[in-house]
Design a protein around this motif. Sequence first.
Motif, mmCIF file in Angstrom:
data_model
loop_
_atom_site.group_PDB
_atom_site.id
_atom_site.type_symbol
_atom_site.label_atom_id
_atom_site.label_comp_id
_atom_site.label_asym_id
_atom_site.label_seq_id
_atom_site.Cartn_x
_atom_site.Cartn_y
_atom_site.Cartn_z
ATOM 1 N N LYS A 106 0.825 -1.209 0.000
ATOM 2 C CA LYS A 106 0.000 0.000 0.000
ATOM 3 C C LYS A 106 0.861 1.262 0.000
ATOM 4 N N PHE A 107 1.988 1.215 0.735
ATOM 5 C CA PHE A 107 2.784 2.429 0.926
ATOM 6 C C PHE A 107 3.981 2.548 -0.017
ATOM 7 N N VAL A 108 4.404 1.439 -0.627
ATOM 8 C CA VAL A 108 5.546 1.516 -1.553
ATOM 9 C C VAL A 108 5.076 1.166 -2.954
ATOM 10 N N GLY A 109 5.884 1.539 -3.946
ATOM 11 C CA GLY A 109 5.574 1.200 -5.327
ATOM 12 C C GLY A 109 5.871 -0.255 -5.615
ATOM 13 N N VAL A 110 5.260 -0.775 -6.662
ATOM 14 C CA VAL A 110 5.493 -2.167 -7.046
ATOM 15 C C VAL A 110 6.966 -2.395 -7.375
ATOM 16 N N ALA A 111 7.611 -1.382 -7.943
ATOM 17 C CA ALA A 111 9.022 -1.510 -8.326
ATOM 18 C C ALA A 111 9.913 -1.743 -7.109
ATOM 19 N N PHE A 112 9.589 -1.108 -5.967
ATOM 20 C CA PHE A 112 10.403 -1.236 -4.754
ATOM 21 C C PHE A 112 9.922 -2.380 -3.866
ATOM 22 N N TYR A 113 8.808 -2.988 -4.197
ATOM 23 C CA TYR A 113 8.175 -3.993 -3.340
ATOM 24 C C TYR A 113 9.113 -5.166 -3.058
ATOM 25 N N TYR A 114 9.830 -5.637 -4.069
ATOM 26 C CA TYR A 114 10.730 -6.777 -3.877
ATOM 27 C C TYR A 114 11.851 -6.440 -2.905
ATOM 28 N N ALA A 161 15.461 9.762 -4.257
ATOM 29 C CA ALA A 161 14.462 10.049 -5.297
ATOM 30 C C ALA A 161 13.231 10.758 -4.743
ATOM 31 N N GLY A 162 13.152 10.844 -3.408
ATOM 32 C CA GLY A 162 12.007 11.514 -2.785
ATOM 33 C C GLY A 162 10.752 10.671 -2.735
ATOM 34 N N SER A 163 10.892 9.362 -2.938
ATOM 35 C CA SER A 163 9.726 8.479 -2.938
ATOM 36 C C SER A 163 9.738 7.493 -1.780
ATOM 37 N N LEU A 164 10.601 7.752 -0.804
ATOM 38 C CA LEU A 164 10.715 6.830 0.322
ATOM 39 C C LEU A 164 9.506 6.939 1.249
ATOM 40 N N SER A 165 8.928 5.818 1.582
ATOM 41 C CA SER A 165 7.869 5.731 2.581
ATOM 42 C C SER A 165 8.425 4.954 3.778
ATOM 43 N N VAL A 166 8.647 5.646 4.878
ATOM 44 C CA VAL A 166 9.188 4.993 6.068
ATOM 45 C C VAL A 166 8.245 3.899 6.558
ATOM 46 N N MET A 167 6.938 4.203 6.529
ATOM 47 C CA MET A 167 5.956 3.205 6.933
ATOM 48 C C MET A 167 6.020 1.983 6.023
ATOM 49 N N GLY A 168 6.189 2.214 4.724
ATOM 50 C CA GLY A 168 6.295 1.110 3.781
ATOM 51 C C GLY A 168 7.491 0.231 4.071
ATOM 52 N N VAL A 169 8.630 0.855 4.400
ATOM 53 C CA VAL A 169 9.845 0.103 4.716
ATOM 54 C C VAL A 169 9.662 -0.692 6.008
ATOM 55 N N VAL A 170 9.065 -0.054 7.017
ATOM 56 C CA VAL A 170 8.817 -0.741 8.293
ATOM 57 C C VAL A 170 7.907 -1.946 8.078
ATOM 58 N N PHE A 171 6.837 -1.760 7.322
ATOM 59 C CA PHE A 171 5.931 -2.877 7.038
ATOM 60 C C PHE A 171 6.621 -3.944 6.198
ATOM 61 N N GLY A 172 7.536 -3.533 5.316
ATOM 62 C CA GLY A 172 8.289 -4.496 4.521
ATOM 63 C C GLY A 172 9.181 -5.371 5.383
ATOM 64 N N VAL A 173 9.844 -4.750 6.365
ATOM 65 C CA VAL A 173 10.699 -5.508 7.288
ATOM 66 C C VAL A 173 9.849 -6.461 8.128
ATOM 67 N N LEU A 174 8.716 -5.962 8.631
ATOM 68 C CA LEU A 174 7.814 -6.811 9.417
ATOM 69 C C LEU A 174 7.240 -7.943 8.563
ATOM 70 N N ALA A 175 6.961 -7.645 7.294
ATOM 71 C CA ALA A 175 6.473 -8.685 6.378
ATOM 72 C C ALA A 175 7.537 -9.761 6.172
ATOM 73 N N SER A 176 8.778 -9.345 6.002
ATOM 74 C CA SER A 176 9.879 -10.297 5.820
ATOM 75 C C SER A 176 10.015 -11.208 7.036
ATOM 76 N N ALA A 177 9.941 -10.608 8.233
ATOM 77 C CA ALA A 177 10.032 -11.395 9.461
ATOM 78 C C ALA A 177 8.856 -12.361 9.579
ATOM 79 N N SER A 178 7.674 -11.903 9.202
ATOM 80 C CA SER A 178 6.475 -12.742 9.289
ATOM 81 C C SER A 178 6.528 -13.900 8.308
#
Length: 337
Positions: A106-114, A161-178
């Motif tokens: 939801k918070f990051v682009g598909v390109a950065f999702y991986y 690039a000015g497109s960083l979503s801190v929440m997106g990164v945090v959720f990405g790390v939590l997703a990886s752990a999960s």
Amino acid sequence: MESRFTQYITIAAVVATYWCVSISMVFLNKYLLSSEDLKLNAPLFITWYQCVVTVGICLGLSYISKLFPNHVTFPQVDFDLKICRATLPLSIVFVSMISFNNLCLKFVGVAFYYVGRSLTTVFNVVFSYFILKQTTSWKAMGCCGIIICGFFMGVDQEKVAGSLSVMGVVFGVLASASVAMNSIYTKKVLPLVDNNIWRLTLYNNINASFLFLPLMALFGEAPEVIFFPKLGNLSFWFYMTLGGVFGFAIGYVTGLQIKVTSPLTHNISGTAKACAQTVMACSYYGDIKSTLWWTSNAVVLAGSGGYTEVRRREMDQQRKEAVMVLAEKVNVDKDQP
């Protein structure tokens, strides 16, 4: 010769199907979660509905397999409350995994999702050590270090690039752990359902369907859903249901790809798919990325591929050693009177 050609065609078709389902699911979920067209700020509701669809598909296939046992093979639904309770810890991890996955998307682009979810391998190593007491070789840990470097490089380039979503990164790390925790718990719980992944899928999604209800209330999604202007739109429900179908299908095609190839080939295919997905996302959304941004993706891919290759060699060596030990034991038994 003909049978081998047929085998190659089958493998190519399965891999292509896996790619299509996986990539389509990511783009569809991105549309549902953060499209300007929908503007539905209820990610937990969207995820809950997909779980309900999965339960419905499992029940439907179970019923159809009773009617046409020669054409459809699916485990019969024999609901057991004890098993439901026993799988609850895994279901809690499962709910966390799919929630954090969708919140990251939801918070990051598909390109950065991986890249945003690239630390799964690292968490696998960490949890395997602390929970399963399994050690990891220095070579494999070195590959994990490469993945971590690529992850932080990617985060830095998103910031530049000015497109960083801190929440997106945090959720990405939590997703990886999960995701890592889910794989560990799945191994523990599978024997409870006779090692049948479809029965586990059913119980997981039944539990998840109930677990999401208090979460949606807690995060105040009820008003968002009730007053959503497109709630009576058939097109909206078509895409919602299609997302649930893809969620169910990805489990099937993943297992099918592993069956017709191997776990190693599946990992390689997943890595290549992630690369293609990133390129497609940049092209579709018109994103222009820097050389360092693409380098970060390459570093993550290299680290992931390296880890897979290292583990493959280690497992091959372990199998050879096990065969040698067994052969020596057989020879000793023969020599004994």
